[in-house]
Design a protein around this motif. Structure first.
Motif, PDB file in Angstrom:
ATOM      1  N   ALA A   1      37.470  30.943  34.429  1.00 30.38           N
ATOM      2  CA  ALA A   1      37.950  29.729  35.089  1.00 30.38           C
ATOM      3  C   ALA A   1      39.012  29.034  34.242  1.00 30.38           C
ATOM      4  O   ALA A   1      40.023  28.549  34.767  1.00 30.38           O
ATOM      5  N   ALA A   2      38.809  28.980  32.935  1.00 29.38           N
ATOM      6  CA  ALA A   2      39.814  28.384  32.051  1.00 29.38           C
ATOM      7  C   ALA A   2      41.116  29.171  32.088  1.00 29.38           C
ATOM      8  O   ALA A   2      42.213  28.601  32.118  1.00 29.38           O
ATOM      9  N   LEU A   3      40.987  30.485  32.115  1.00 28.22           N
ATOM     10  CA  LEU A   3      42.164  31.364  32.183  1.00 28.22           C
ATOM     11  C   LEU A   3      42.936  31.144  33.474  1.00 28.22           C
ATOM     12  O   LEU A   3      44.163  30.944  33.463  1.00 28.22           O
ATOM     13  N   ASN A   4      42.247  31.177  34.595  1.00 25.93           N
ATOM     14  CA  ASN A   4      42.922  31.078  35.890  1.00 25.93           C
ATOM     15  C   ASN A   4      43.380  29.661  36.217  1.00 25.93           C
ATOM     16  O   ASN A   4      44.199  29.477  37.115  1.00 25.93           O
ATOM     17  N   SER A   5      42.864  28.676  35.490  1.00 28.31           N
ATOM     18  CA  SER A   5      43.350  27.308  35.703  1.00 28.31           C
ATOM     19  C   SER A   5      44.490  26.960  34.757  1.00 28.31           C
ATOM     20  O   SER A   5      44.984  25.836  34.780  1.00 28.31           O
ATOM     21  N   GLY A   6      44.913  27.919  33.911  1.00 31.61           N
ATOM     22  CA  GLY A   6      46.177  27.759  33.210  1.00 31.61           C
ATOM     23  C   GLY A   6      46.152  27.468  31.733  1.00 31.61           C
ATOM     24  O   GLY A   6      47.208  27.190  31.159  1.00 31.61           O
ATOM     25  N   ALA A   7      44.997  27.526  31.075  1.00 34.97           N
ATOM     26  CA  ALA A   7      44.980  27.282  29.631  1.00 34.97           C
ATOM     27  C   ALA A   7      45.824  28.334  28.918  1.00 34.97           C
ATOM     28  O   ALA A   7      45.837  29.510  29.292  1.00 34.97           O
ATOM     29  N   GLY A   8      46.525  27.926  27.873  1.00 34.13           N
ATOM     30  CA  GLY A   8      47.482  28.819  27.230  1.00 34.13           C
ATOM     31  C   GLY A   8      46.853  29.887  26.366  1.00 34.13           C
ATOM     32  O   GLY A   8      47.217  31.062  26.446  1.00 34.13           O
ATOM     33  N   LEU A   9      45.926  29.496  25.501  1.00 40.28           N
ATOM     34  CA  LEU A   9      45.259  30.420  24.588  1.00 40.28           C
ATOM     35  C   LEU A   9      43.760  30.171  24.647  1.00 40.28           C
ATOM     36  O   LEU A   9      43.308  29.049  24.429  1.00 40.28           O
ATOM     37  N   ILE A  10      43.001  31.225  24.916  1.00 46.16           N
ATOM     38  CA  ILE A  10      41.570  31.078  25.153  1.00 46.16           C
ATOM     39  C   ILE A  10      40.797  31.995  24.217  1.00 46.16           C
ATOM     40  O   ILE A  10      41.080  33.189  24.130  1.00 46.16           O
TER      41      ILE A  10
ATOM     42  N   VAL B   1      28.643  32.502  51.680  1.00 47.74           N
ATOM     43  CA  VAL B   1      28.341  32.198  50.283  1.00 47.74           C
ATOM     44  C   VAL B   1      29.652  32.164  49.498  1.00 47.74           C
ATOM     45  O   VAL B   1      30.497  33.046  49.640  1.00 47.74           O
ATOM     46  N   VAL B   2      29.808  31.146  48.665  1.00 49.34           N
ATOM     47  CA  VAL B   2      31.013  30.990  47.849  1.00 49.34           C
ATOM     48  C   VAL B   2      30.690  31.457  46.431  1.00 49.34           C
ATOM     49  O   VAL B   2      29.926  30.813  45.713  1.00 49.34           O
ATOM     50  N   ARG B   3      31.268  32.570  46.035  1.00 51.76           N
ATOM     51  CA  ARG B   3      31.032  33.078  44.682  1.00 51.76           C
ATOM     52  C   ARG B   3      31.942  32.375  43.681  1.00 51.76           C
ATOM     53  O   ARG B   3      33.143  32.189  43.944  1.00 51.76           O
ATOM     54  N   PRO B   4      31.409  31.977  42.539  1.00 51.14           N
ATOM     55  CA  PRO B   4      32.241  31.294  41.539  1.00 51.14           C
ATOM     56  C   PRO B   4      33.454  32.103  41.106  1.00 51.14           C
ATOM     57  O   PRO B   4      34.533  31.539  40.891  1.00 51.14           O
ATOM     58  N   THR B   5      33.312  33.406  40.981  1.00 50.41           N
ATOM     59  CA  THR B   5      34.447  34.221  40.566  1.00 50.41           C
ATOM     60  C   THR B   5      35.553  34.238  41.617  1.00 50.41           C
ATOM     61  O   THR B   5      36.728  34.404  41.291  1.00 50.41           O
ATOM     62  N   LYS B   6      35.179  34.060  42.880  1.00 50.66           N
ATOM     63  CA  LYS B   6      36.207  33.949  43.923  1.00 50.66           C
ATOM     64  C   LYS B   6      36.971  32.633  43.796  1.00 50.66           C
ATOM     65  O   LYS B   6      38.172  32.569  44.091  1.00 50.66           O
ATOM     66  N   ILE B   7      36.266  31.577  43.389  1.00 49.17           N
ATOM     67  CA  ILE B   7      36.949  30.300  43.151  1.00 49.17           C
ATOM     68  C   ILE B   7      38.009  30.480  42.075  1.00 49.17           C
ATOM     69  O   ILE B   7      39.174  30.095  42.249  1.00 49.17           O
ATOM     70  N   SER B   8      37.627  31.083  40.960  1.00 49.14           N
ATOM     71  CA  SER B   8      38.602  31.295  39.881  1.00 49.14           C
ATOM     72  C   SER B   8      39.788  32.116  40.348  1.00 49.14           C
ATOM     73  O   SER B   8      40.929  31.859  39.956  1.00 49.14           O
ATOM     74  N   ALA B   9      39.528  33.094  41.203  1.00 50.09           N
ATOM     75  CA  ALA B   9      40.587  34.004  41.638  1.00 50.09           C
ATOM     76  C   ALA B   9      41.702  33.296  42.410  1.00 50.09           C
ATOM     77  O   ALA B   9      42.867  33.697  42.323  1.00 50.09           O
ATOM     78  N   ILE B  10      41.365  32.235  43.161  1.00 53.47           N
ATOM     79  CA  ILE B  10      42.399  31.596  43.984  1.00 53.47           C
ATOM     80  C   ILE B  10      42.991  30.344  43.339  1.00 53.47           C
ATOM     81  O   ILE B  10      43.874  29.708  43.917  1.00 53.47           O
ATOM     82  N   LEU B  11      42.547  29.996  42.144  1.00 59.60           N
ATOM     83  CA  LEU B  11      43.079  28.803  41.486  1.00 59.60           C
ATOM     84  C   LEU B  11      44.593  28.864  41.267  1.00 59.60           C
ATOM     85  O   LEU B  11      45.286  27.871  41.529  1.00 59.60           O
ATOM     86  N   PRO B  12      45.156  29.979  40.781  1.00 56.44           N
ATOM     87  CA  PRO B  12      46.609  29.983  40.543  1.00 56.44           C
ATOM     88  C   PRO B  12      47.427  29.714  41.798  1.00 56.44           C
ATOM     89  O   PRO B  12      48.447  29.016  41.747  1.00 56.44           O
TER      90      PRO B  12
END
Length: 282
Positions: A47-56, A261-272
Motif C-alpha cells: 500500500a505504501a508503494l502503490n500510494s507513492g512513497a519514494g523509498l520503502i 468482497v473487496v480484497r485489500p490487495t485490489k485496493i492497493s492495485a488501483i491507487l496509482p
C-alpha cells in the motif's frame, strides 16, 4: 464535526514536477510481520508503494523475505534483528509499526527501541499490535515524534482507552486521546463502518466513503500503509492523513461496484490510477 470528501484528494494530490527523484517522495520504514503474520506487513508495504512513497524498507522476520520480494521487489528488506536497524530508524521520514508485529517480549523490545529513537522530524504510524503493546505498558508511548497517527479498530481502541465500544462517543474518545497522549501531536483514526478521525486539537472528522465489502482481513494494514505513503510524500500533517483515509475507502467503493468482497490487495492495485485522476483535477 466535518465530513471527509473527495475535495481533500484534489487538495493533497498534486502532479509531480519533471525534475523529480525518489528522494523527493519520502523514506518510509515499516516494522512488523512475525513468523505467523507476514502478510500483514507485506500488504502494508504494498500500500505504501502503490500510494507513492519514494523509498520503502521493511523490517520483518527473515521468513518473510522471499514472499516480500516475490510480491514487491521494489521494497527493501532488513532482518528486524539486524543491529543496523537502529541506524535505519533514525534516517526515516515516516515509520509504520504494528502490522503482524505480535505482542511477545521481542515485539515489546522493538517498540521500546522505536520509542527511544524516534525524533521530532518524523511521523510515526502505529497500528494493530503496536497499539496492543501500548495498552499493556504505558512506557511504550512515544514522546518525541513530530506526528503520531493511531489507526485502531474499535476493539483495539477499547483496549487502549478502556472505553467499551458502545460508549466510544466523540467526547469520550477525545478525552481519552488527550489523557493517553497529553503532550503529543496525535491523530486518532478510529476505524469502523464510518471511520472517525480525532486530533489533539479537538477536531473531529467522519469519512463519507466505504462499504461492507471491505470487512476483511488486511484492510487496516493497507490503510496504515497508505497513510504512511501519503505522509512520506505530502508531509506529516492532518490533510495527507485525511486524504489517505478517503482514498482507501474510495478505492474500496470502486471495487465494490463489481465485487462482493473487496480484497485489500485490489485496493492497493488501483491507487496509482485514482491518484493520477485527482492529480490532474487539481
Amino acid at each position: 464535526m466535518s465530513e471527509i470528501t473527495a475535495k481533500i484528494l484534489t487538495k493533497v494530490i498534486k502532479k509531480r514536477p519533471s525534475n523529480s527523484h525518489k528522494g523527493n517522495y519520502g523514506r518510509i520504514l515499516l516494522i512488523g510481520g512475525n513468523e505467523n503474520y507476514g502478510g500483514a506487513i507485506i500488504m502494508a508495504a504494498e500500500a505504501a508503494l502503490n500510494s507513492g512513497a519514494g523509498l520503502i524498507s521493511v523490517a520483518t522476520h527473515p521468513v518473510n523475505l522471499n514472499a516480500l520480494h516475490a510480491r514487491n521487489p521494489e521494497v527493501m528488506f532488513i532482518d528486524w534483528r539486524d543491529r543496523n536497524l537502529l541506524n535505519l530508524i533514525t534516517k526515516m521520514d515516516v515509520i509504520v509499526c504494528g502490522p503482524g508485529l505480535g505482542t511477545n517480549s521481542f515485539a515489546h523490545q522493538m517498540m521500546l527501541t522505536l520509542c527511544q529513537n524516534v525524533s521530532s522530524n518524523q511521523t510515526l504510524v502505529l497500528d494493530a499490535n503496536a497499539l496492543d503493546l501500548i495498552a499493556q505498558d504505558s512506557k511504550l508511548i512515544p514522546t518525541s515524534a513530530g506526528l503520531i497517527v493511531l489507526t485502531p479498530h474499535q476493539m483495539e481502541w477499547q483496549r487502549l482507552s478502556q472505553i467499551r465500544i458502545p460508549y466510544q462517543t466523540d467526547s469520550a474518545n477525545l478525552s481519552a486521546l488527550k489523557k493517553i497522549f497529553p503532550t503529543q501531536n496525535v491523530i486518532l483514526v478510529l476505524k469502523s463502518n464510518r471511520t472517525h478521525v480525532y486530533t489533539s486539537t479537538n477536531e473531529i472528522f467522519v469519512n463519507t466513503s466505504g462499504n461492507p465489502g471491505m470487512a476483511t482481513g488486511g484492510m487496516g494494514d493497507t490503510l496504515a500503509g497508505i497513510i504512511g505513503g501519503f505522509t512520506a510524500q505530502f508531509g506529516g500533517t492532518l490533510d495527507p492523513v485525511l486524504a489517505a483515509i478517503y482514498l482507501h475507502s474510495l478505492a474500496g467503493d470502486k471495487i465494490a461496484e463489481t465485487d462482493y468482497v473487496v480484497r485489500p490487495t485490489k485496493i492497493s492495485a488501483i491507487l496509482p490510477q485514482l491518484m493520477n485522476h485527482y492529480a490532474n483535477k487539481g
